[in-house]
Write a protein that holds these residues in place. Structure first.
Motif, mmCIF file in Angstrom:
data_model
loop_
_atom_site.group_PDB
_atom_site.id
_atom_site.type_symbol
_atom_site.label_atom_id
_atom_site.label_comp_id
_atom_site.label_asym_id
_atom_site.label_seq_id
_atom_site.Cartn_x
_atom_site.Cartn_y
_atom_site.Cartn_z
ATOM 1 N N GLU A 56 0.784 -10.332 -12.846
ATOM 2 C CA GLU A 56 0.173 -11.374 -12.035
ATOM 3 C C GLU A 56 -0.107 -10.879 -10.619
ATOM 4 O O GLU A 56 -1.068 -11.294 -9.995
ATOM 5 C CB GLU A 56 1.095 -12.596 -11.993
ATOM 6 N N ALA A 57 0.761 -9.992 -10.113
ATOM 7 C CA ALA A 57 0.624 -9.563 -8.728
ATOM 8 C C ALA A 57 -0.144 -8.263 -8.584
ATOM 9 O O ALA A 57 -0.287 -7.751 -7.494
ATOM 10 C CB ALA A 57 2.007 -9.403 -8.096
ATOM 11 N N GLY A 58 -0.671 -7.710 -9.677
ATOM 12 C CA GLY A 58 -1.394 -6.454 -9.602
ATOM 13 C C GLY A 58 -0.452 -5.279 -9.772
ATOM 14 O O GLY A 58 0.729 -5.431 -10.080
ATOM 15 N N TYR A 59 -0.951 -4.090 -9.540
ATOM 16 C CA TYR A 59 -0.160 -2.880 -9.704
ATOM 17 C C TYR A 59 -0.641 -1.861 -8.688
ATOM 18 O O TYR A 59 -1.677 -2.030 -8.050
ATOM 19 C CB TYR A 59 -0.313 -2.323 -11.128
ATOM 20 N N ASP A 60 0.129 -0.812 -8.511
ATOM 21 C CA ASP A 60 -0.233 0.214 -7.540
ATOM 22 C C ASP A 60 -1.384 1.055 -8.078
ATOM 23 O O ASP A 60 -1.273 1.668 -9.142
ATOM 24 C CB ASP A 60 0.974 1.108 -7.252
ATOM 25 N N LEU A 61 -2.468 1.082 -7.321
ATOM 26 C CA LEU A 61 -3.629 1.864 -7.737
ATOM 27 C C LEU A 61 -3.374 3.350 -7.481
ATOM 28 O O LEU A 61 -3.009 3.731 -6.366
ATOM 29 C CB LEU A 61 -4.870 1.430 -6.950
ATOM 30 N N PRO A 62 -3.567 4.211 -8.471
ATOM 31 C CA PRO A 62 -3.491 5.655 -8.219
ATOM 32 C C PRO A 62 -4.607 6.069 -7.265
ATOM 33 O O PRO A 62 -5.632 5.398 -7.148
ATOM 34 C CB PRO A 62 -3.699 6.273 -9.611
ATOM 35 N N LEU A 63 -4.404 7.183 -6.589
ATOM 36 C CA LEU A 63 -5.389 7.631 -5.609
ATOM 37 C C LEU A 63 -6.741 7.932 -6.248
ATOM 38 O O LEU A 63 -7.778 7.677 -5.645
ATOM 39 C CB LEU A 63 -4.870 8.888 -4.894
ATOM 40 N N ASP A 64 -6.718 8.460 -7.477
ATOM 41 C CA ASP A 64 -8.003 8.793 -8.094
ATOM 42 C C ASP A 64 -8.819 7.535 -8.360
ATOM 43 O O ASP A 64 -10.039 7.520 -8.174
ATOM 44 C CB ASP A 64 -7.790 9.584 -9.384
ATOM 45 N N GLN A 65 -8.155 6.436 -8.760
ATOM 46 C CA GLN A 65 -8.879 5.182 -8.965
ATOM 47 C C GLN A 65 -9.320 4.591 -7.633
ATOM 48 O O GLN A 65 -10.408 4.016 -7.535
ATOM 49 C CB GLN A 65 -7.995 4.184 -9.717
ATOM 50 N N THR A 66 -8.487 4.729 -6.609
ATOM 51 C CA THR A 66 -8.852 4.217 -5.288
ATOM 52 C C THR A 66 -10.110 4.894 -4.769
ATOM 53 O O THR A 66 -11.057 4.230 -4.320
ATOM 54 C CB THR A 66 -7.695 4.444 -4.295
ATOM 55 N N PHE A 67 -10.150 6.217 -4.851
ATOM 56 C CA PHE A 67 -11.319 6.951 -4.356
ATOM 57 C C PHE A 67 -12.530 6.755 -5.263
ATOM 58 O O PHE A 67 -13.672 6.812 -4.801
ATOM 59 C CB PHE A 67 -10.987 8.430 -4.212
ATOM 60 N N GLU A 68 -12.273 6.527 -6.554
ATOM 61 C CA GLU A 68 -13.382 6.248 -7.467
ATOM 62 C C GLU A 68 -14.081 4.955 -7.074
ATOM 63 O O GLU A 68 -15.311 4.848 -7.128
ATOM 64 C CB GLU A 68 -12.859 6.156 -8.900
ATOM 65 N N ILE A 69 -13.303 3.957 -6.666
ATOM 66 C CA ILE A 69 -13.890 2.689 -6.227
ATOM 67 C C ILE A 69 -14.618 2.864 -4.902
ATOM 68 O O ILE A 69 -15.732 2.374 -4.706
ATOM 69 C CB ILE A 69 -12.792 1.619 -6.084
ATOM 70 N N LEU A 70 -14.007 3.594 -3.986
ATOM 71 C CA LEU A 70 -14.541 3.665 -2.622
ATOM 72 C C LEU A 70 -15.661 4.674 -2.438
ATOM 73 O O LEU A 70 -16.319 4.673 -1.399
ATOM 74 C CB LEU A 70 -13.400 3.998 -1.645
ATOM 75 N N LYS A 71 -15.891 5.539 -3.421
ATOM 76 C CA LYS A 71 -16.893 6.588 -3.207
ATOM 77 C C LYS A 71 -18.312 6.040 -3.230
ATOM 78 O O LYS A 71 -19.233 6.717 -2.782
ATOM 79 C CB LYS A 71 -16.738 7.687 -4.261
ATOM 80 N N ASN A 72 -18.500 4.823 -3.730
ATOM 81 C CA ASN A 72 -19.832 4.237 -3.784
ATOM 82 C C ASN A 72 -19.999 3.214 -2.664
ATOM 83 O O ASN A 72 -19.149 2.345 -2.474
ATOM 84 C CB ASN A 72 -20.051 3.573 -5.147
ATOM 85 N N LEU A 147 -11.778 -11.731 -4.459
ATOM 86 C CA LEU A 147 -10.891 -10.601 -4.233
ATOM 87 C C LEU A 147 -9.744 -10.647 -5.226
ATOM 88 O O LEU A 147 -9.173 -11.705 -5.482
ATOM 89 C CB LEU A 147 -10.339 -10.626 -2.806
ATOM 90 N N GLY A 148 -9.397 -9.492 -5.795
ATOM 91 C CA GLY A 148 -8.324 -9.402 -6.762
ATOM 92 C C GLY A 148 -7.008 -9.014 -6.116
ATOM 93 O O GLY A 148 -6.933 -8.747 -4.912
ATOM 94 N N PRO A 149 -5.927 -8.957 -6.908
ATOM 95 C CA PRO A 149 -4.603 -8.651 -6.353
ATOM 96 C C PRO A 149 -4.467 -7.244 -5.796
ATOM 97 O O PRO A 149 -3.568 -6.985 -4.999
ATOM 98 C CB PRO A 149 -3.668 -8.860 -7.557
ATOM 99 N N ASN A 150 -5.350 -6.319 -6.183
ATOM 100 C CA ASN A 150 -5.251 -4.941 -5.690
ATOM 101 C C ASN A 150 -6.180 -4.654 -4.521
ATOM 102 O O ASN A 150 -6.241 -3.516 -4.053
ATOM 103 C CB ASN A 150 -5.559 -3.951 -6.824
ATOM 104 N N ALA A 151 -6.894 -5.663 -4.053
ATOM 105 C CA ALA A 151 -7.865 -5.433 -2.975
ATOM 106 C C ALA A 151 -7.193 -4.971 -1.688
ATOM 107 O O ALA A 151 -7.741 -4.142 -0.946
ATOM 108 C CB ALA A 151 -8.666 -6.708 -2.719
ATOM 109 N N ALA A 152 -5.997 -5.480 -1.413
ATOM 110 C CA ALA A 152 -5.325 -5.139 -0.160
ATOM 111 C C ALA A 152 -4.979 -3.657 -0.079
ATOM 112 O O ALA A 152 -4.830 -3.114 1.025
ATOM 113 C CB ALA A 152 -4.052 -5.973 -0.006
ATOM 114 N N GLN A 153 -4.858 -2.989 -1.231
ATOM 115 C CA GLN A 153 -4.517 -1.569 -1.224
ATOM 116 C C GLN A 153 -5.654 -0.693 -0.672
ATOM 117 O O GLN A 153 -5.434 0.468 -0.332
ATOM 118 C CB GLN A 153 -4.149 -1.113 -2.633
ATOM 119 N N LEU A 154 -6.848 -1.263 -0.593
ATOM 120 C CA LEU A 154 -7.992 -0.500 -0.094
ATOM 121 C C LEU A 154 -8.184 -0.666 1.409
ATOM 122 O O LEU A 154 -9.018 0.021 2.001
ATOM 123 C CB LEU A 154 -9.270 -0.932 -0.824
ATOM 124 N N ASP A 155 -7.433 -1.571 2.020
ATOM 125 C CA ASP A 155 -7.621 -1.853 3.445
ATOM 126 C C ASP A 155 -7.512 -0.620 4.333
ATOM 127 O O ASP A 155 -8.319 -0.457 5.260
ATOM 128 C CB ASP A 155 -6.625 -2.918 3.909
#
Length: 219
Positions: A56-72, A147-155
């Motif tokens: 329910e609260a989301g999970y820790d995003l690995p760095l590769d997924q974080t950069f995959e989202i942010l590269k675009n 915004l989803g539960p993992n959005a804050a990890q991209l701040d």
């Protein structure tokens, strides 16, 4: 033949009452196991009491997924737009916003083709990918985005910074190179403005601008 031998040959078989039947053995085993208390290993929860809070609260995003989202850039701009509009918007609104940015114009001035190009890209690719990682919650039927539960990890990677007009930077480098070339052809060789020198300055300038651009995108 002795009397002792005769007696040993004809001793009667053991009574069936003294031999336990398979049913009696099973009954005794079930009784014994039923009386035996069952213990639960320390540190584990009993069956049926699993904690679903991580889901329910989301999970820790690995760095590769974080950069995959942010590269675009469209994904980054979608998140920024959501944060600036209370955490929710519609596909149409964010598509118009991004189309206006990409074409350096206003929402009212974009064409239907420009809007459609961004709309289709978001709908088919970018939003589903972000939804899979719980960065956003995208309802394809209703066209709503939250915004989803993992959005804050991209701040930390989305700190607002001044937008740099990169196209103007590269245009300035091209104009500088062109101006130096003209000066060299017009007699600037006596001042060291040979064709080779102008070309070297131009290449160094383009390389420096490209490195700066790449480094800034990774911030």
């Amino acid at each position: 033949m002795s009397i002792h031998t005769l007696h040993s040959r004809y001793d009667p078989p053991a009574s069936s009452e003294d031999t336990p039947t398979p049913g009696d053995q099973a009954s005794e085993e079930s009784t014994t196991s039923g009386d035996r208390p069952q213990t639960v290993p320390t540190g584990t929860d009993p069956p049926g009491t699993e904690d679903n809070s991580d889901t329910e609260a989301g999970y820790d995003l690995p760095l590769d997924q974080t950069f995959e989202i942010l590269k675009n850039s469209r994904r980054r701009e979608t998140i920024r737009y959501l944060k600036a509009n209370g955490g929710e918007t519609t596909l149409s609104e964010v598509a118009e916003h991004i189309a206006a940015l990409e074409n350096d114009t206003t929402v009212r001035a974009i064409t239907s083709a420009q809007r459609k190009r961004v709309y289709v890209g978001l709908y088919q690719c970018h939003l589903p990918k972000m939804d899979d990682t719980d960065v956003i919650e995208f309802d394809q039927n209703r066209g709503t985005i939250e915004l989803g539960p993992n959005a804050a990890q991209l701040d930390p990677y989305l700190e607002d910074s001044e937008r740099r007009p990169w196209h103007k930077l590269y245009l300035s480098v091209a104009v500088l190179g062109g101006g130096l070339f003209v000066l060299g052809e017009a007699g600037g060789a006596q001042f060291g403005l040979t064709t080779s020198a102008v070309l070297l300055v131009l290449l160094v300038s383009i390389t420096a601008a490209a490195v700066w651009h790449t480094f800034t995108l990774r911030q």
